[in-house]
Design a protein around this motif. Structure first.
Motif, PDB file in Angstrom:
ATOM      1  N   GLN A 185      89.217  32.060  40.193  1.00  0.00           N
ATOM      2  CA  GLN A 185      89.597  33.421  39.955  1.00  0.00           C
ATOM      3  C   GLN A 185      91.098  33.440  39.207  1.00  0.00           C
ATOM      4  O   GLN A 185      91.717  32.578  39.641  1.00  0.00           O
ATOM      5  CB  GLN A 185      89.832  34.225  41.287  1.00  0.00           C
ATOM      6  N   GLU A 210      94.829  34.490  41.503  1.00  0.00           N
ATOM      7  CA  GLU A 210      94.598  34.623  42.981  1.00  0.00           C
ATOM      8  C   GLU A 210      95.252  33.228  43.663  1.00  0.00           C
ATOM      9  O   GLU A 210      94.458  32.284  43.483  1.00  0.00           O
ATOM     10  CB  GLU A 210      93.168  34.798  43.036  1.00  0.00           C
ATOM     11  N   LEU A 215      91.317  42.180  48.456  1.00  0.00           N
ATOM     12  CA  LEU A 215      91.285  41.297  47.207  1.00  0.00           C
ATOM     13  C   LEU A 215      91.047  42.128  46.019  1.00  0.00           C
ATOM     14  O   LEU A 215      91.663  41.809  44.862  1.00  0.00           O
ATOM     15  CB  LEU A 215      89.654  40.681  47.459  1.00  0.00           C
ATOM     16  N   ALA A 259      95.006  32.523  46.684  1.00  0.00           N
ATOM     17  CA  ALA A 259      94.259  32.136  47.847  1.00  0.00           C
ATOM     18  C   ALA A 259      93.261  30.993  47.301  1.00  0.00           C
ATOM     19  O   ALA A 259      92.647  30.396  48.267  1.00  0.00           O
ATOM     20  CB  ALA A 259      93.519  33.518  48.480  1.00  0.00           C
ATOM     21  N   VAL A 260      92.807  31.098  45.953  1.00  0.00           N
ATOM     22  CA  VAL A 260      91.755  30.034  45.541  1.00  0.00           C
ATOM     23  C   VAL A 260      92.388  28.796  45.245  1.00  0.00           C
ATOM     24  O   VAL A 260      91.600  27.731  44.884  1.00  0.00           O
ATOM     25  CB  VAL A 260      91.154  30.837  44.275  1.00  0.00           C
ATOM     26  N   SER A 278      88.324  33.480  47.498  1.00  0.00           N
ATOM     27  CA  SER A 278      89.498  33.778  48.196  1.00  0.00           C
ATOM     28  C   SER A 278      89.513  33.890  49.672  1.00  0.00           C
ATOM     29  O   SER A 278      90.610  33.976  50.140  1.00  0.00           O
ATOM     30  CB  SER A 278      90.182  35.207  47.417  1.00  0.00           C
TER      31      SER A 278
END
Length: 279
Positions: free
Chosen positions: A101, A104, A237, A106-107, A73
């Motif tokens: 993940q 999430e 996170l 951001a991944v 992330s």
């Protein structure tokens, strides 16, 4: 099923000394399949921070298991994952399996990088490992008798790293998982208080869970000497992932492996028997 890793180059396991990577490598080796460990101490070495190591690491490889360090992330992840996967595909890597993940956002750029690499791909989305309590992250806290996290009463579908490795090996060695995203969980939800109670029963001594505020958690990281920018990233996170978004289970482990996911009770009993939680 078509096996692609038993012929020439075998499988490159990035993060091959980590929780899932070393289990993936061991399972492949046990099947007589060639494995290359992707780490700074590997032969040849692989370092996410050193692009000069990437080409040699992927040369002659047919399949690749990707675990990004320090965390998928983080902002630096997607460009690095894209470059590594493109380098691998150009070198002839035919299949890439990414450890990702759950829940999430951001991944997602890193997932797209794998999907657009030109190789066949599989993505494994996971959340909290059982082994976070016994390997590296929280093992010291468990031995001290107190696990303190900004998790409140949120329930998690803790998953065993061995189950992740078994699914990864299936995806690395057969065609049937190409183009799929597997959402992997354990068989039931537990709060962190539930989890530490399970560990207490298995270890024969009291381990408590103490909920923290985000501010208190960040302050603890800072007091431990963690750099300020990293404190912010890690706190965000942890709090983001423990806001309840992952509080549901799936049957993906059962569907892929043909057996139930490992229950946390079984993990706790097996791990306690090793003595790792002894004071």
């Amino acid at each position: 099923m078509t096996n692609i890793t038993g012929s020439t180059g075998g499988t490159l396991v990035l993060g091959g000394t980590g929780k899932t990577g070393r289990r993936v490598a061991a399972r492949l080796s046990a099947r007589g399949l060639p494995v290359r460990i992707g780490s700074r101490s590997g032969t040849p070495p692989f370092d996410w921070a050193d692009p000069a190591t990437w080409a040699a690491a992927v040369a002659g490889i047919e399949a690749m298991y990707v675990v990004y360090s320090p965390d998928l992330s983080f902002p630096a992840a997607a460009p690095a994952v894209r470059s590594v996967c493109e380098t691998a595909a150009r070198a002839g890597v035919r299949r890439i399996v990414l450890l990702s993940q759950r829940g999430e956002e951001a991944v997602l750029p890193s997932e797209r990088a794998v999907q657009e690499s030109g190789a066949a791909w599989t993505i494994l989305r996971v959340s909290w490992f059982d082994q976070n309590f016994s390997e590296d992250y929280l093992d010291g806290a468990v031995r001290r008798g107190e696990v303190a996290l900004p998790a409140g009463t949120v329930a998690e579908p803790f998953i065993d790293a061995g189950d992740i490795a078994d699914v990864a090996v299936a995806a690395l060695t057969t065609d049937e998982h190409s183009g799929r995203i597997h959402d992997l969980t354990g068989p039931r939800l537990l709060t962190f208080a539930d989890a530490t109670a399970e560990i207490s029963r298995a270890a024969g001594r009291e381990i408590i869970y103490r909920p923290l505020t985000a501010e208190a958690y960040a302050a603890g990281l800072a007091a431990a000497g963690i750099p300020a920018d990293y404190v912010t990233l890690v706190t965000e996170l942890i709090c983001h992932g423990l806001d309840g978004r992952n509080s549901y289970t799936t049957d993906d482990v059962q569907r892929v492996l043909g057996r139930p996911a490992t229950d946390f009770t079984d993990y706790a009993r097996t791990t306690a028997a090793t003595g790792v939680w002894s004071t």
